[in-house]
Structure formats: C-alpha cells, structure tokens
Design a protein around this motif. Sequence first.
Motif, PDB file in Angstrom:
ATOM      1  N   PHE A 134      29.180  23.502  49.863  1.00 61.21           N
ATOM      2  CA  PHE A 134      30.645  23.562  49.827  1.00 61.21           C
ATOM      3  C   PHE A 134      31.280  22.971  51.097  1.00 61.21           C
ATOM      4  N   PRO A 135      30.926  23.434  52.300  1.00 57.17           N
ATOM      5  CA  PRO A 135      31.539  22.805  53.486  1.00 57.17           C
ATOM      6  C   PRO A 135      31.109  21.361  53.677  1.00 57.17           C
ATOM      7  N   LEU A 136      29.857  21.039  53.336  1.00 56.36           N
ATOM      8  CA  LEU A 136      29.374  19.673  53.571  1.00 56.36           C
ATOM      9  C   LEU A 136      30.083  18.651  52.684  1.00 56.36           C
ATOM     10  N   THR A 161      36.790  23.396  63.070  1.00 56.94           N
ATOM     11  CA  THR A 161      36.253  23.048  61.747  1.00 56.94           C
ATOM     12  C   THR A 161      34.747  23.302  61.723  1.00 56.94           C
ATOM     13  N   ILE A 188      34.701  20.456  52.311  1.00 56.17           N
ATOM     14  CA  ILE A 188      35.607  20.800  53.414  1.00 56.17           C
ATOM     15  C   ILE A 188      35.624  19.737  54.501  1.00 56.17           C
ATOM     16  N   ALA A 189      34.434  19.234  54.877  1.00 53.34           N
ATOM     17  CA  ALA A 189      34.367  18.271  55.989  1.00 53.34           C
ATOM     18  C   ALA A 189      34.952  16.933  55.552  1.00 53.34           C
ATOM     19  N   ALA A 206      33.723  26.162  59.251  1.00 56.27           N
ATOM     20  CA  ALA A 206      33.076  25.686  58.025  1.00 56.27           C
ATOM     21  C   ALA A 206      31.562  25.907  58.072  1.00 56.27           C
ATOM     22  N   PHE A 207      30.931  25.466  59.150  1.00 62.11           N
ATOM     23  CA  PHE A 207      29.463  25.508  59.191  1.00 62.11           C
ATOM     24  C   PHE A 207      28.927  26.764  59.878  1.00 62.11           C
TER      25      PHE A 207
END
Lengths: 197, 116
Positions: free
Chosen positions: A190-192, B36, A195-196, B40-41
């Motif tokens: 999801f973030p990879l 971020t 979001i990013a 996020a990570f």
Amino acid sequence: MSTQGPIATNRSATGIPTGRLAVWWLLASEIFIFGGLIACYILYRLNNPWWSGEAVFTKVPAGAFNTFVLLTSSLFIVLAHDAAEKKDVNRAFKFIWYTIGGGLVFLLVKYYEYSSKLLTDDPELLKTPLTNTYWSFYYTATGMHALHVIGGMVIMALISFDLKKGHNLHRVELIGLYWHFVDIVWIFLFPLLYIAK
Amino acid sequence: MAGAHTHPNYVKIWALLLVLLVVSIVGPELGIPWLTLLTAFGIALVKTYYVAAYFMHLNFEKKYVWFLLLISAVLLGVFFFGVAGDVMKTDGQNWQDCISNNTCAEQQRYVDGQLR
C-alpha cells in the motif's frame, strides 16, 4: 486441538505442532517471493524518479479501503481461531466466512481498480502491464498478492466444512497464519505503490 | 495452538491498527519527505509488528520462529545490497542512460505517447 488425522499433525519434536511449523516455513519462503519483488521495486524506484508521475494514477482511497478490509479480515480470522480453541465450531465457522467475505470485497475493489486502468478508452488513463516498468511491477505485485488472497479464500472454504463437523480445528490457526501474512504483504504494498508519489 | 497463553484483546489491536492506517495516509499528505518516510514506511513496520506479535501469536510462539523469519529477512537484505550497487550505479564504460537519451526499449514502443 483435534486428535484426528495423521500422527504428524500432532507430533511436536520441535516444540511446535508439525502443521504449524510447516506453515512457518512456507511463510519464510514467501518472504523471499514478495520480499524479492519489493526489494527490486525499491531499487528501481530509487533509480527512476519519474515513477512518481505514474504513481499518481493509483487510487489511494481504494488502496486505503482495501487495507481496512484486510486488517478487519485479519481480526475475523483470529476470532475464528479463538473460537476454534474454545471448540465453538459454529462461531469459528461464522468468522471464517466473514474472513472469506473480506477477501471477496478486497477482490471486488481490485477488479474496480484494474478495470479502470485496463478497460478505459482514455489513452491517458490506460495503464497496462506493458505501459512501462512501474506498471509491470504494479500488476505483478498486486496480481500475485490477489492470487494469494484467492488461494487463502479457497482453503478457508474447504476447511470450514470440515470444521463444521468438529474435525481438524487446528487448521483454523494454520490458515490464519497464512492470511495474516497476506495482510502484512499488503501493509507494505500500500505505501509503496499508492502513497509514495 | 500457540501454547497456553492469555489471549490479547484482538479488537483493541485491530482498533490500534486502524489508527495507524489513518496516520499512514494523513502523514504523507503534508508533503514533508522525512515525515512521509516515517508515517508511510515506519508505520508499516509498526503495523507488521502488531499483526505478527498478536494476531499471529509470535509473542507466544517458540523464540526460534522469530529467528526463522528474521533470517529470511536478513538474507533478503543480502540480496538487496548485493545487487544494489549494480542497479543503482549507472555510470561507467558499459552503462547507457536510456531514460535520458530516450533509447529504452519500452520507450521505443511509443510514438508521441501512443503505443505503436
């Protein structure tokens, strides 16, 4: 734990029932499958800053909703495991099917996302696995993850009917471990991918 | 089952995971690169810990299972750093920067943004 089934099911020379140890080994191997893909993605992403221009075409609300769905289905399967431990087969059966329902909702959202990129007439929005490397990674990673979701749903459905008869209750925990791993993979995808930017 | 242990409150863990999900979505919206990365990570790692430790019962599992999984992750790190130099360092006699000079094979399939 049920005492039915082959003796290997309950043998515990390692301190862990054999079935559960096998699932841990399976998950260790899955770390390489998804981890290798994610590691390659990170390397290429760092080397291709223009990918951020492609990432804006992913739908964050859809990805966030699917994260919510998978986290909730993880709750359902652990509640099914809890019920199976207490030998409450009806409750375990119910929560297994709630989990399968979660998987189905996840796949429907994925279908919506895929179709909006593959079936559009707008060339700006058309994103296929051949569009560029970013979309190759996107479809490979999310497609392989979706196949794991489908596999988990099928196994859960098969287990549920055995469970209803009071057989092999320990299998609820085993499929639960697998399902949580599928959830964890999505937590990283999801973030990879979404979001990013 | 993962030995005799007190079951955690699964609904509380789930609620915490949802709070972390919201933070991981809102944080990157602020557009601050380090925030971020952190939201996020960093939060993905925290969420993974909670799912593994409490939903997968790793906190109540034999300790060597942690090692089994961590060794897999470490070997993955060996793979990552083993090839990173080759993938990331794009200068030298045998490198062609096909992105900047527009000669990548995948770029050749397009003419004015349209697939040939």
